[in-house]
Enzyme design. Structure first.
Site, PDB file in Angstrom:
ATOM      1  N   GLY A 128      39.371  18.985  18.743  1.00 34.99           N
ATOM      2  CA  GLY A 128      40.727  18.445  18.795  1.00 34.99           C
ATOM      3  C   GLY A 128      41.173  17.804  17.491  1.00 34.99           C
ATOM      4  N   GLU A 129      40.233  17.439  16.644  1.00 33.54           N
ATOM      5  CA  GLU A 129      40.556  16.750  15.406  1.00 33.54           C
ATOM      6  C   GLU A 129      41.025  17.766  14.357  1.00 33.54           C
ATOM      7  OE1 GLU A 129      38.301  13.921  12.120  1.00 33.54           O
ATOM      8  OE2 GLU A 129      37.449  14.077  14.144  1.00 33.54           O
TER       9      GLU A 129
END
Length: 1309
Positions: free
Chosen positions: A240-241
Site C-alpha cells: 500500500g505504501e
C-alpha cells in the site's frame, strides 16, 4: 453429505489413507490432505459453534456430526487394521476383514486406491520398486520432517517476514543468497501474498537485492505489456505504501524493456504506463468507483509518455479493452467468491477445507449434480497430481509412517471423542466415541507413543467416573467395559498405561464390595494416630452388613465415596459434609448399575496376565505395585486389594522362565521392602505374610546349582529385617524363614544365603527374644540340616559361619555364645573332612590338579602337590571361620575369650596338616597376629602407672590386666606351640613369628616384654633342635635387634633441670599443680622418661638372662658366627650401660629425685656387670669349644680388647678423676682423697668382673700373653695404686703377678 459419503468410502481402505499421507502430507509441493481432512472432520463432528446462525436444520446437523464421527472412527480403524496387517498382529474385531483382504487384494469397491496404485506403477516402475525397500522409510521421514520445518518457517514469514526468512536460512531450507530467497518467494505455496509484496518493497539492502532477483527471474520476452504485468502480479500483492510500489514498478519497467528492447523508447515509458495500467485495473473492477474511465480518457492520460511522443492510439485502446475485460489478479483470487460468500454451512462445518483440496473452480459445481460425479472428479484430480508430480509415488509398507500420522491426528481425535462422551447421552454417539478410544489406544500403544497413548487412556479412565460414584451413568458403565476390553486386547502394549487401568479396577472393586455391604479393609488395617481419632474411626467403620438392598447399609459408604477427583489418592478423597437420603438412594442405584460389569470380568484382567508377553508382564507388575502403594498409603482408608492380587498373579505366572521372573521380582522386591517397613503394623504384617506365600510358591520350584533366584526373592526379608523398627515384624520374618526351612529344606539352594543373613541380623538385635528365637532355629539348622546347607553351593558354608560368629558376639546370653563357638568347632570339623555337600566330589572330578583321594588321607602327605592344591581351595572357607574366632579374643567376657581361643587353636592343631604354606601364611598374618595388635599398639607405655590416669579408667585397666595376663599370655604360647608343631611347613614364617615376639619385647611395658621374652625362650627350647645354621643366625640377629631397641634412654633426664623442691612422689602422681601448665607438662614428661628408662633396664636384664638360657641349651649347636652376633649385641648393651653409669651429672640428678626413682647408684651397674660377664662367657666358651667357623685369632683379639676395656673402666671409676686414654703417660700429680662408702660399694660390685677379667688374661697362651703384656702392664700398675672396695681384686692381682707376670720378667732379665 456428498463429501462425507466420499470420505467414508475413502476411510474404509487402510492402504489408501497411508498412501495419501505419504504422497501428499509428506510432499513439500503438495497439500496436507490427511491433516486437512482430519481437522475438517473434527469441525464437522463438533457441529456449528454456539451463537452462529446456519441454514442447517437440527436433524441435519446431528446427522452430519454423526457421519463425521463415523469417518474419524473409520480412519483410526483403518490405521489399526493396516498396522495389524503389517505387523501380523491378530485383531479379534477384524479377522473377517483380513481374510477378505487377503483373498482379494484389489477390491473393486475402492477405485481410488486401485487407480492411484496402478497409475503410479505404470508411470514409474523403478520408483515403485524402490518404495518397497525399508530404506525409503528414512527418506519419507526426512521428507515429512523437511515439510514440517518448512511450514514452520512459512508460518513465521506470514507473521514476521524478516524473521521467517532468517529462520528458513538457518534451517537450510532457503539458500542464503538473494537469488535463493527470490526463488523461494516465487515458488513456495502458503506464503501470504501481501507480506511478500511488503517484503519486496523494503529499501534495506537484502530485501532490495531479493526484489531485483525476484523481478529478474521473470522472462517477459514477446509478451504484451498487460500480459507481463498480469504474470508479474500473480505472485504477490502490491504494497500500500507508494514508495514501495515505486521501487517495484521501476524494476519491473527496467526488466520488461530489457526483455523487449524495441517495445518502448526508454524504461521511463514502461514505468509510467505500468502505473496507468494498475490505475485502470482498479478503476474498471472496483465496485466502489461510480464514474468509470473511458478508453479516450485512458489515451488522454498517457499522451507524451514515450520520451515526449505519444504511444500508438490503437495500442493503448487495445490495452484498455483487455484490462477492462479481464481483471489483473493474484493466483488465489479466483477462490475469492467462495471465501467471500455469506457464512455457509460447509465453511462452518469445516468441509470447505476438504473440498478445496481438489476443487479449484467453483463454476464446475453445477455440472456435478450427483455425489458419484463429485467422487469421479476428485479421483481424476488425484490422478492428475500423480502424473504431474516429479517425485515418486510411494506405496507405504513400514508402520513407522503411522507415528507421523498419529502426530497429526491424535489431538483432533481426542477432542472429537472426549467432548461428545462428556456432553451427550446418545447411545449411538457414546458407542462410537468409545470405539474411537479403543482404536486410538490400540494404535498408539502398539506404536509405543507413550504421551499419546496415555492421553487417550487417562481420558477414558476419567470417563468411567469411578472416582465419583455419585455421578455414574450408563455411559460410564460402558466406559468401564471399554477399559476392560482394552486391557484384554492390548495388554501387551500398554506399558505405563496399565497404572490407569488397574486404578480403575481397584476403584471398581472397592465400590463393588461396598455395594455388597462388606466391611472395608480399613476395619482391619486402619492406623489411628491418637485416642480421639481411634474412637472416631471405630464409630465410622462399623457397617451394618445387611443381605438385603437398602440405604441403611450404605450410609458410611455414601459419605466416603460420593465425589472425588480422578487424581485423588482414594475414592472420594475430597468428600466432606453430610449426605442426604436422596444422594444415598442415587448412590445405591449407581452401585447397582456396576453389577452390569461383573467382578469376574475384572478378575479376568489378572487371570489373563499369564498370556502377556515377557515385557508386558513386567509393566503390569510395576503398575500393580504402584496402585497397591496408593491403596496402602492412605492412613484413614488403607486397602489390600492390589496386594492380594500381586500374590494371585504370581501364582498365575509361576511357569514363566527365570529370566522374566528375575525382572518381575526386581520390581516386587522394592515394593515389599517399602510396605514391610510401613508404620502401619497391620499392613506390614500382611505384606510380610504375602511375601511368605510367594516365597513358599517359589521354593516349590526346583533350583539347580549355581543359580541365584532363591537368594533374590528372599532378599526383601533381609532388608526389612534390617530396616524395620517393629519387633513384631522382625519376629514374624524369623518365623516365616523358619517355616520355609522346616517345610522346604530339600528345595532350598541359593536361598540359604538370604536366610543366614536374616539370622545374622537377628543376632545383633536389641531384643533378647529375637536373638533367642533366631539361635534356636540356627541350632536346629546346623545340627539337623548341615548337609543341605552346602549341597549345591559351598559358599553358603561361609554364610553359616558368619551367622554363628554373629551369635557369639551377642550380649544377652552367654550360653548362646558358647554354643555358637561349639558349632563353629563342628563346622571346622566338617570342613576339614571335606564334607561340604555332593558338589565337592564334582569339583574334584572337574579339576585336574586336585587329588582324587579324600582329604582325610593326607595327614602324612603335607608336601603332596595334589593335596595342597585341594586344600588351597579351602582358603575361602577356612578364613572367615578362623578370623571370627580370632576376633572373639577381644570379647570382654573371659569365658568366651577362653573358649574361642581353645576352639581356634584346637582347630589349627587338629586340622593344620591340611593347610598349605600359602594358607598358613594367611592364617598367621590375618588370624593369629591380629590377636596381638591391641597389645602391641594400645597398652599404655607406663605399665599402668601413668600420671593423670583418673578413676574412670580403673575398670578398663582391670579388664586390660585380665586380658594381658590371661588371654594374651595364653594366646602367645599357643601361637608358639602351633609354629613348633607345624615347623616343617611353616618354617619360612620364622622371621614373622620372631618379629611378633620382638614387638612385645620392644614395648615399654615390663609385663608385655616379660611375656614376649618368655615366649621367645619357649620357642627356642621347643624348636631349637629343628633350626638350621641360617635360622640360628636369624634368631641371633633378632635378639640383637631387641637388645638395641630396648636400650634405656636417659637423654631427656640429662638435659632437664631438677624437679621443683616442693614436689614429692605422692603429690606428683595424684595432684599435679595447675598454676603452671608448662611446668606441669615438663614434670609429667620427666616422670614418663624415668619410668621408661627403668622399664627398659629391667627388660634388658630379662633379655640377658633369656639369651644365656638359650645359649646354655644349644651351646653345642651354635656356630662361632652366631655366638659372635650375640656377643656384639651384649657388648653394645654393656658399653651403653657403662656410658650411663659414668655420667656423673646424670647420676647426681637421679640422686636428687630420691625415692621417686627408686634406682641404685650407678643406675645400670647390674646391667653393665651381667652383660660384660656374659660376653666373657661367650668368648671363653668359644676358645674351649672351637665350634664350626671358629677363628682363633679373631676371638682372642675380641677377648683382649674386652679385658682392656673392662680394666680401664674400673680404674677410671676407682680413681674418680679425669679419664686418661693412656695410663702409661705421665700425668699431673693430685691429692688422693679416701673413697666414700658409695664408691666402695660400687667398686665392690664391680670386683667379681675384674677378678674374672684378670683370670681371663692369665688363661691366654704363653706366647699370646707375652705378646700382649705390654698393653696390660700399665693397667696392672694402676690397679696396684688405686683403692678397692674389696680385697678380691688385690688377691687376684697378686696371683696373676706371681704366677704369670713374674716368670716372664725373670726370663727377660
Amino acid at each position: 453429505m456428498i463429501v462425507l459419503r466420499f470420505l467414508e468410502k475413502l476411510c474404509v481402505d487402510s492402504q489408501i489413507l497411508v498412501d495419501i499421507f505419504i504422497n501428499y502430507d509428506c510432499d513439500v509441493n503438495s497439500s496436507n490432505i490427511f491433516e486437512r481432512m482430519v481437522n475438517g472432520l473434527l469441525k464437522t463432528a463438533q457441529g456449528v459453534p454456539p451463537g452462529v446462525t446456519t441454514t442447517l436444520l437440527p436433524p441435519q446437523e446431528v446427522t452430519m456430526k454423526l457421519e463425521a464421527m463415523k469417518c474419524l472412527v473409520a480412519i483410526l480403524r483403518s490405521m489399526g487394521d493396516w498396522m495389524n496387517k503389517q505387523l501380523r498382529i491378530p485383531d479379534p474385531h477384524s479377522t473377517k476383514k483380513f481374510e477378505s483382504a487377503d483373498n482379494s487384494p484389489e477390491p473393486g469397491s475402492l477405485p481410488i486406491a486401485n487407480g492411484n496404485v496402478d497409475e503410479a506403477v505404470e508411470g514409474s516402475d523403478s520408483h515403485s520398486e524402490a518404495s518397497s525397500d525399508a530404506s525409503d522409510v528414512l527418506t519419507i521421514e526426512q521428507r515429512r520432517a523437511y515439510k514440517l520445518e518448512l511450514q514452520e518457517g512459512i508460518s513465521l514469514f506470514n507473521r514476521k517476514p524478516k524473521k521467517g526468512i532468517e529462520f528458513l536460512i538457518n534451517a537450510s531450507k532457503v539458500a542464503n543468497s538473494p537469488e535463493g530467497i527470490a526463488s523461494f518467494l516465487r515458488n513456495a505455496s502458503g506464503l501470504n501474498k501481501t507480506l511478500i509484496g511488503d517484503y519486496l518493497g523494503e529499501r534495506e539492502e537484502l530485501p532490495l537485492k531479493v526484489m531485483h532477483s525476484y523481478v529478474d527471474s521473470f522472462e517477459f520476452q514477446g509478451m504484451e505489456f498487460d500480459e507481463a504485468i498480469r504474470a508479474f502480479l500473480q505472485g504477490f500483492r502490491l504494497p500500500g505504501e507508494a514508495q514501495k510500489i515505486d521501487r517495484i514498478m521501476e524494476k519491473f519497467a527496467e526488466r520488461y524493456c530489457k526483455c523487449n528492447p524495441k517495445a518502448f523508447t526508454s524504461s521511463d515509458t514502461a514505468y509510467v504506463l505500468a502505473y496507468s495500467v494498475i490505475l485502470l485495473n482498479t478503476d474498471a473492477h472496483n465496485s466502489m468507483v461510480k464514474n468509470k474511465m473511458s478508453a479516450d480518457d485512458f489515451i488522454r492520460n498517457n499522451r507524451g509518455i514515450d520520451d515526449g511522443k505519444d504511444l500508438p492510439e490503437e495500442y493503448l485502446r487495445s490495452l484498455f479493452e483487455r484490462i477492462s475485460r479481464n481483471e489483473i489478479k493474484m493466483k488465489d483470487d479466483d477462490l475469492a467468491p467462495q471465501q467471500k460468500q455469506s457464512v455457509n454451512s460447509n465453511r462452518l462445518l469445516g468441509l470447505d477445507s476438504i473440498l478445496n483440496i481438489v476443487i479449484r473452480k467453483r463454476g464446475e459445481d453445477k455440472y456435478m449434480e450427483s455425489s458419484d460425479d463429485l467422487i469421479r472428479h476428485m479421483q481424476e484430480q488425484f490422478k492428475e497430481k500423480a502424473r504431474k508430480s516429479e517425485s515418486a509415488y510411494y506405496a507405504a509398507t513400514d508402520v513407522v509412517i503411522l507415528r507421523f500420522m498419529i502426530e497429526v491426528c491424535w489431538a483432533p481425535m481426542l477432542a472429537a471423542f472426549s467432548v461428545p462422551l462428556d456432553q451427550s447421552d446418545d447411545e449411538v454417539v457414546i458407542a462410537m466415541c468409545l470405539e474411537g478410544f479403543r482404536y486410538a489406544v490400540h494404535v498408539t500403544a502398539v506404536m509405543s507413543m507413550k504421551t499419546h497413548r496415555d492421553a487417550f487412556v487417562t481420558s477414558l479412565a476419567k470417563f468411567t467416573s469411578l472416582h465419583s460414584p455419585a455421578d455414574i451413568k450408563q455411559k460410564n458403565i460402558d466406559a468401564i467395559k471399554a477399559i476392560v476390553t482394552i486391557a484384554d486386547e492390548d495388554g501387551n502394549y500398554l506399558q505405563e498405561a496399565w497404572e490407569h487401568i488397574l486404578t480403575c479396577v481397584s476403584r471398581f472393586e472397592h465400590l463393588h464390595l461396598l455395594g455388597e455391604g462388606a466391611p472395608p479393609d480399613a476395619t482391619f488395617f486402619a492406623f489411628p494416630q491418637n485416642e480421639s481419632e481411634k474412637s472416631k474411626q471405630t464409630k465410622s467403620t462399623i457397617l451394618p452388613v445387611l443381605k438385603k438392598k437398602g440405604p441403611g447399609r450404605i450410609q458410611y459408604a455414601a459419605s466416603a465415596v460420593m465425589r472425588g477427583s480422578y487424581d485423588s489418592a482414594g475414592i472420594g478423597g475430597n468428600a466432606s459434609g453430610a449426605v442426604t437420603s436422596e444422594q444415598v438412594n442415587n448412590l445405591v442405584s449407581n452401585l447397582n448399575m456396576l453389577e452390569q460389569v461383573g467382578s469376574s470380568e475384572m478378575n479376568r484382567i489378572f487371570t489373563r496376565s499369564q498370556k502377556l508377553n515377557s515385557e508386558a508382564i513386567i509393566d503390569f507388575v510395576k503398575a500393580l505395585c504402584k496402585v497397591s502403594m496408593e491403596e496402602l498409603r492412605s492412613a484413614s482408608d488403607p486397602r489390600v486389594f492390589s496386594l492380594t492380587k500381586i500374590v494371585e498373579i504370581a501364582h498365575y505366572n509361576m511357569n514363566r522362565i527365570r529370566l522374566v521372573w528375575s525382572s518381575i521380582w526386581h520390581v516386587l522386591s522394592d515394593f515389599f521392602v517399602t510396605i514391610g517397613c510401613s508404620e502401619n503394623l497391620s499392613i506390614a504384617i500382611f505384606a510380610m505374610d504375602s511375601l511368605r506365600q510367594l516365597s513358599m510358591k517359589f521354593l516349590d520350584r526346583e533350583e539347580l546349582a549355581n543359580y541365584n533366584f532363591q537368594n533374590e526373592f528372599m532378599k526383601p526379608f533381609v532388608i526389612v529385617m534390617r530396616k524395620s523398627s517393629a519387633v513384631e515384624i522382625r519376629e514374624l520374618i524369623i518365623r516365616c524363614v523358619s517355616q520355609m526351612v522346616l517345610s522346604r529344606v530339600n528345595n532350598v539352594k541359593s536361598g540359604w544365603k538370604s536366610m543366614f543373613m536374616v539370622f545374622t541380623t537377628a543376632a545383633y538385635d536389641d531384643h533378647k527374644n529375637i536373638v533367642l528365637l533366631a539361635f534356636e532355629i540356627i541350632e536346629k539348622i546346623v545340627r539337623d540340616y548341615f548337609p543341605h546347607i552346602t549341597e549345591t553351593e559351598t559358599t553358603t558354608f561361609t554364610d553359616c559361619v558368619n551367622c554363628l560368629i554373629a551369635f557369639t558376639n551377642n550380649r544377652f546370653n552367654k550360653d548362646i555364645s558358647l554354643n555358637a563357638i561349639a558349632f563353629l568347632r563342628f563346622c571346622a570339623t566338617k570342613l576339614a573332612e571335606g564334607d561340604l555337600g555332593s558338589s565337592r566330589n564334582k569339583d574334584k572330578e572337574a579339576s585336574a590338579k586336585l587329588s582324587p583321594s579324600s582329604p582325610q588321607k593326607g595327614k602324612d602327605g603335607k608336601q603332596d602337590n595334589g593335596e595342597m592344591g585341594d586344600k588351597d581351595n579351602h582358603v575361602y572357607f577356612w578364613f572367615p571361620l578362623l578370623a571370627g574366632l580370632s576376633e572373639l579374643s577381644f570379647d570382654p567376657r573371659p569365658e568366651i575369650r577362653k573358649s574361642a581361643l581353645q576352639v581356634l587353636f584346637d582347630t589349627l592343631r587338629n586340622h593344620g596338616h591340611h593347610f598349605s604354606l600359602s594358607l598358613w601364611e594367611r592364617v598367621f598374618e590375618s588370624v593369629l597376629f591380629p590377636i596381638f595388635d591391641y597389645v602391641r599398639h594400645a597398652i599404655d607405655p607406663s605399665g599402668g602407672n601413668s600420671p593423670g590416669q583418673g578413676t574412670d579408667s580403673d575398670t578398663v585397666e582391670l579388664d586390660q590386666d585380665a586380658w594381658l595376663y590371661e588371654t594374651c599370655t595364653l594366646a602367645l604360647q599357643l601361637v608358639v606351640d602351633l609354629f613348633v608343631k607345624f615347623y616343617n611347613t611353616v618354617n619360612p614364617l620364622l622371621r614373622k613369628v620372631l618379629m611378633l615376639l620382638v614387638s612385645f619385647i620392644k614395648r615399654p611395658h615390663q609385663s608385655l616384654a616379660g611375656i614376649g621374652i618368655a615366649a621367645f625362650v619357649r620357642l627356642m627350647s621347643n624348636a631349637g633342635d629343628l633350626f638350621s645354621e641360617e635360622k640360628w643366625q636369624e634368631v641371633a640377629l633378632t635378639l640383637k635387634e631387641a637388645a638395641n631397641a630396648t636400650v634405656p634412654d636417659f637423654s631427656f633426664i640429662a638435659s632437664e633441670g631438677s624437679l621443683p623442691r616442693e614436689t614429692n612422689v605422692d603429690s606428683f602422681v595424684s595432684d599435679v599443680p595447675d598454676d603452671d601448665d608448662s611446668e606441669s607438662l615438663r614434670t609429667q614428661h620427666l616422670y614418663a622418661s624415668l619410668s621408661d628408662a627403668k622399664c627398659r633396664a629391667a627388660v634388658q636384664l630379662l633379655l640377658i638372662q633369656a639369651v644365656m638360657e638359650i645359649y646354655n641349651m644349644y651351646r653345642s649347636q651354635l656356630s662361632a658366627k652366631t655366638t659372635l652376633i650375640l656377643f656384639d649385641a651384649l657388648r653394645d648393651v654393656a658399653t651403653h650401660a657403662h656410658k650411663i653409669n659414668g655420667n656423673t651429672t646424670l647420676r647426681s640428678k637421679l640422686q636428687d629425685f630420691g625415692s621417686m626413682t627408686q634406682m641404685q647408684d650407678p643406675p645400670l651397674l647390674r646391667l653393665e656387670n651381667e652383660s660384660y660377664q656374659t660376653c666373657f662367657t661367650f668368648l671363653q666358651n668359644l676358645i674351649l669349644d672351637r665350634p664350626p667357623s671358629y677363628d682363633e685369632a679373631q676371638v682372642e683379639s675380641f677377648l683382649i680388647d674386652l679385658c682392656q676395656e673392662i680394666l680401664q673402666f674400673y680404674i677410671e671409676t676407682a680413681q674418680s678423676g679425669t679419664i686418661s686414654e693412656s695410663s702409661s703417660l705421665g700425668h699431673a700429680a693430685h691429692w688422693q682423697i679416701p673413697l666414700g662408702s658409695g664408691k666402695r660399694r660400687e667398686l665392690a660390685a664391680r670386683a667379681p668382673l675384674i677378678v674374672a677379667t684378670l683370670q681371663a688374661v692369665c688363661s691366654l697362651g704363653e706366647s699370646s700373653f707375652e705378646k700382649n703384656l705390654g698393653r696390660f702392664f700399665p693397667l696392672l700398675a694402676d690397679l696396684i695404686s688405686c683403692e678397692h672396695g674389696s680385697n678380691e681384686v688385690q688377691v687376684a692381682l697378686s696371683d696373676m703377678l706371681s704366677s704369670a707376670v713374674g716368670p716372664i720378667l725373670l726370663r727377660s732379665c
